[in-house]
Write a protein that holds these residues in place. Structure first.
Motif, mmCIF file in Angstrom:
data_model
loop_
_atom_site.group_PDB
_atom_site.id
_atom_site.type_symbol
_atom_site.label_atom_id
_atom_site.label_comp_id
_atom_site.label_asym_id
_atom_site.label_seq_id
_atom_site.Cartn_x
_atom_site.Cartn_y
_atom_site.Cartn_z
ATOM 1 N N GLU A 173 0.830 -1.204 0.000
ATOM 2 C CA GLU A 173 0.000 0.000 0.000
ATOM 3 C C GLU A 173 0.863 1.253 0.000
ATOM 4 O O GLU A 173 0.584 2.228 -0.711
ATOM 5 C CB GLU A 173 -0.923 0.006 1.224
ATOM 6 C CG GLU A 173 -2.061 -0.993 1.161
ATOM 7 C CD GLU A 173 -2.919 -0.942 2.412
ATOM 8 O OE1 GLU A 173 -2.458 -0.382 3.443
ATOM 9 O OE2 GLU A 173 -4.049 -1.468 2.368
ATOM 10 N N ARG A 174 1.935 1.234 0.781
ATOM 11 C CA ARG A 174 2.798 2.406 0.893
ATOM 12 C C ARG A 174 3.459 2.750 -0.434
ATOM 13 O O ARG A 174 3.462 3.907 -0.860
ATOM 14 C CB ARG A 174 3.857 2.144 1.981
ATOM 15 C CG ARG A 174 4.770 3.310 2.251
ATOM 16 C CD ARG A 174 5.602 3.094 3.508
ATOM 17 N NE ARG A 174 6.579 2.019 3.361
ATOM 18 C CZ ARG A 174 7.565 1.778 4.233
ATOM 19 N NH1 ARG A 174 7.652 2.519 5.335
ATOM 20 N NH2 ARG A 174 8.421 0.792 4.050
ATOM 21 N N ARG A 177 0.790 4.019 -3.036
ATOM 22 C CA ARG A 177 0.403 5.430 -2.856
ATOM 23 C C ARG A 177 1.523 6.364 -3.295
ATOM 24 O O ARG A 177 1.268 7.417 -3.881
ATOM 25 C CB ARG A 177 0.021 5.689 -1.398
ATOM 26 C CG ARG A 177 -1.298 5.049 -0.995
ATOM 27 C CD ARG A 177 -1.820 5.585 0.332
ATOM 28 N NE ARG A 177 -3.126 5.019 0.634
ATOM 29 C CZ ARG A 177 -3.328 3.940 1.380
ATOM 30 N NH1 ARG A 177 -2.287 3.331 1.947
ATOM 31 N NH2 ARG A 177 -4.540 3.486 1.593
ATOM 32 N N PHE A 180 1.340 6.452 -7.137
ATOM 33 C CA PHE A 180 0.192 7.211 -7.633
ATOM 34 C C PHE A 180 0.347 8.705 -7.344
ATOM 35 O O PHE A 180 -0.003 9.543 -8.181
ATOM 36 C CB PHE A 180 -1.105 6.673 -7.022
ATOM 37 C CG PHE A 180 -1.568 5.384 -7.625
ATOM 38 C CD1 PHE A 180 -1.940 5.319 -8.958
ATOM 39 C CD2 PHE A 180 -1.619 4.218 -6.870
ATOM 40 C CE1 PHE A 180 -2.366 4.123 -9.531
ATOM 41 C CE2 PHE A 180 -2.037 3.013 -7.430
ATOM 42 C CZ PHE A 180 -2.415 2.966 -8.764
ATOM 43 N N ASP A 181 0.866 9.041 -6.174
ATOM 44 C CA ASP A 181 1.112 10.450 -5.867
ATOM 45 C C ASP A 181 2.112 11.045 -6.852
ATOM 46 O O ASP A 181 1.942 12.164 -7.349
ATOM 47 C CB ASP A 181 1.653 10.605 -4.448
ATOM 48 C CG ASP A 181 0.572 10.500 -3.394
ATOM 49 O OD1 ASP A 181 -0.620 10.598 -3.759
ATOM 50 O OD2 ASP A 181 0.903 10.327 -2.204
ATOM 51 N N THR A 210 -3.263 -5.090 -4.437
ATOM 52 C CA THR A 210 -3.182 -3.891 -3.600
ATOM 53 C C THR A 210 -3.023 -2.644 -4.457
ATOM 54 O O THR A 210 -3.688 -1.625 -4.225
ATOM 55 C CB THR A 210 -2.008 -4.006 -2.608
ATOM 56 O OG1 THR A 210 -2.215 -5.149 -1.768
ATOM 57 C CG2 THR A 210 -1.899 -2.763 -1.750
ATOM 58 N N GLU A 213 -6.332 -1.914 -6.117
ATOM 59 C CA GLU A 213 -7.336 -1.401 -5.170
ATOM 60 C C GLU A 213 -7.075 0.054 -4.804
ATOM 61 O O GLU A 213 -7.991 0.882 -4.800
ATOM 62 C CB GLU A 213 -7.336 -2.257 -3.902
ATOM 63 C CG GLU A 213 -7.898 -3.664 -4.102
ATOM 64 C CD GLU A 213 -7.622 -4.572 -2.905
ATOM 65 O OE1 GLU A 213 -7.095 -4.055 -1.885
ATOM 66 O OE2 GLU A 213 -7.914 -5.779 -2.999
ATOM 67 N N ILE A 214 -5.824 0.370 -4.511
ATOM 68 C CA ILE A 214 -5.474 1.746 -4.151
ATOM 69 C C ILE A 214 -5.769 2.686 -5.316
ATOM 70 O O ILE A 214 -6.332 3.778 -5.147
ATOM 71 C CB ILE A 214 -3.989 1.839 -3.753
ATOM 72 C CG1 ILE A 214 -3.722 1.053 -2.471
ATOM 73 C CG2 ILE A 214 -3.557 3.300 -3.603
ATOM 74 C CD1 ILE A 214 -4.349 1.630 -1.231
ATOM 75 N N LYS A 217 -9.696 3.108 -5.860
ATOM 76 C CA LYS A 217 -10.416 3.801 -4.789
ATOM 77 C C LYS A 217 -9.937 5.231 -4.561
ATOM 78 O O LYS A 217 -10.745 6.132 -4.314
ATOM 79 C CB LYS A 217 -10.287 3.016 -3.480
ATOM 80 C CG LYS A 217 -10.998 1.671 -3.479
ATOM 81 C CD LYS A 217 -10.787 0.953 -2.145
ATOM 82 C CE LYS A 217 -11.487 -0.397 -2.121
ATOM 83 N NZ LYS A 217 -11.249 -1.117 -0.830
ATOM 84 N N GLU A 218 -8.628 5.456 -4.665
ATOM 85 C CA GLU A 218 -8.070 6.730 -4.233
ATOM 86 C C GLU A 218 -7.586 7.617 -5.371
ATOM 87 O O GLU A 218 -7.390 8.824 -5.172
ATOM 88 C CB GLU A 218 -6.923 6.481 -3.251
ATOM 89 C CG GLU A 218 -7.350 5.705 -2.008
ATOM 90 C CD GLU A 218 -6.191 5.458 -1.049
ATOM 91 O OE1 GLU A 218 -5.201 6.221 -1.109
ATOM 92 O OE2 GLU A 218 -6.276 4.504 -0.241
ATOM 93 N N TYR A 219 -7.397 7.065 -6.572
ATOM 94 C CA TYR A 219 -6.854 7.845 -7.683
ATOM 95 C C TYR A 219 -7.647 7.562 -8.962
ATOM 96 O O TYR A 219 -7.103 7.076 -9.957
ATOM 97 C CB TYR A 219 -5.374 7.508 -7.895
ATOM 98 C CG TYR A 219 -4.518 7.793 -6.689
ATOM 99 C CD1 TYR A 219 -3.884 9.020 -6.520
ATOM 100 C CD2 TYR A 219 -4.346 6.829 -5.691
ATOM 101 C CE1 TYR A 219 -3.100 9.284 -5.403
ATOM 102 C CE2 TYR A 219 -3.564 7.083 -4.568
ATOM 103 C CZ TYR A 219 -2.947 8.309 -4.428
ATOM 104 O OH TYR A 219 -2.170 8.569 -3.320
ATOM 105 N N PRO A 220 -8.940 7.878 -8.970
ATOM 106 C CA PRO A 220 -9.771 7.555 -10.129
ATOM 107 C C PRO A 220 -9.369 8.301 -11.398
ATOM 108 O O PRO A 220 -9.720 7.872 -12.508
ATOM 109 C CB PRO A 220 -11.175 7.959 -9.674
ATOM 110 C CG PRO A 220 -10.951 8.982 -8.607
ATOM 111 C CD PRO A 220 -9.701 8.562 -7.909
#
Length: 362
Positions: A173-174, A177, A180-181, A210, A213-214, A217-220
């Motif tokens: 997950e780390r 993110r 994606f960031d 993972t 999913e990230i 959910k968080e970066y559409p």
């Protein structure tokens, strides 16, 4: 494009630092840990030191001499303590010989102790460097602290070795993110997870799922893709332009990083950085030690120079970074003082002098 990439990495790093300020000396100077490493490490870091001196960059070096050819965990601890004081380092590569027994990779031990979990390597074509494919521009972000590089292996019975690959949801997950960031802040369009989940269904399946999913959910606003590592290797050679940001477990990132270095012309052209929540270490993105050319004054210091400009932007010294980057690119584009690996005849020293001379004209 490279300048924007470097600036946005810097912003991400300060976000990870939870507001902790980097230590400054009197007069706005920074102390940076300098780790030359093995092989051509001292030659290419000397290039950076000479350029910084010519430009009066407000950096003071705290040098840590250590070789990966020896079992020296005390030396690693010395480097770790230096980074804990200074927060920022410029590092060459420590050698990890395949036929040496008794200790593992000092590079891995160093990253794990400091939890510098994200490696960023930038693969972008250089004007003036002839390659088979043009306009390559991709980023490989690899998880630095687990996977096959966990360092957990033993001989259970004579002739049978068990080597453990560790994959965790928290670290997947780390790094997801982080990737994606990075993509979002640098106007990248997609993130692609590299895996071998068709065979390692639990370990690599966890990583791939993972990331998916990230992203969903968080970066559409970003496209999320995945690819099996062997296919990724073929596609990177045949059609690298289809990739934007690749996020990988440790081993796959190392393999694809070597492919990327070949695509743009040399491992000596790949800048890179490692980020954690408290520390940042800047080193060439393609981790070639260069033992075979050590001491011959023929190494290409471009990767280390551009990694150092990434470091300068991380410290907020953007004007110095801009000038050094511009001078480096112009010297390579002109082609009069380039090193042997990219078709020239200049030595490391001559290439460095050409950059210093170019800086005097900017």
């Amino acid at each position: 494009m490279l300048r924007n990439t470097f600036v946005q990495i810097s912003k991400r790093r300060f976000a990870l630092a939870s507001g902790q300020l980097l230590p400054k000396k009197y007069g706005g100077r920074y102390t940076v840990t300098l780790i030359p490493g093995d092989g051509v490490g001292k030659e290419v870091t000397d290039s950076v030191v000479n350029i910084f001196e010519a430009e009066n960059v407000p950096i003071d070096w705290e040098s840590v001499e250590l070789s990966g050819l020896e079992e020296n965990m005390e030396g690693v601890q010395k480097a770790v303590e230096s980074l804990k004081r200074n927060k920022v380092g410029l590092k060459g590569i420590w050698s990890t010989p395949a036929d040496q027994t008794g200790h593992g990779s000092l590079n891995v031990a160093f990253r794990k102790q400091l939890d510098i979990f994200a490696n960023v390597a930038l693969f972008k074509s250089f004007p003036g460097v002839k390659t088979k494919l043009k306009d390559v521009d991709l980023v490989i972000i690899r998880e630095n602290t687990e996977g096959e590089y966990s360092g957990l292996e033993h001989e259970s019975v004579p002739g049978v070795v068990e080597s453990l690959k560790i994959m965790t949801k928290a670290k997947s997950e780390r790094i997801a993110r982080f990737a994606f960031d990075f993509a979002l802040k640098n106007n990248r369009r997609s993130v692609c997870a590299v895996h071998k989940a068709n065979i390692m269904k639990l370990g690599d399946g966890l990583f791939r799922n993972t990331v998916n999913e990230i992203g969903a959910k968080e970066y559409p606003e970003l496209e999320v893709k995945s690819i099996i590592v062997d296919n990724a290797s073929m596609q990177a050679v045949a059609k690298p332009h289809q990739f934007d940001v690749l996020v990988t477990p440790n081993l796959y990132g190392s393999i694809l990083g070597n492919v990327g270095a070949a695509l743009i012309g040399s491992p000596g052209l790949v800048p890179g950085a490692n980020f954690g929540r408290e520390y940042a270490v800047f080193e060439p993105g393609s981790r070639h030690v260069g033992l075979d050319i050590k001491g011959q004054d023929v190494a290409n210091p471009t990767a280390m120079i551009l990694s150092s400009t990434l470091m300068l932007r991380h410290l907020g010294l953007n004007d110095y970074a801009d000038r050094i980057s511009k001078a480096t690119y112009e010297v390579i584009a002109e082609g009069k003082h380039t090193t042997k690996d990219i078709g020239g005849h200049a030595s490391t020293t001559q290439f460095t002098k050409a950059i210093v001379d170019k800086l005097s004209t900017l």
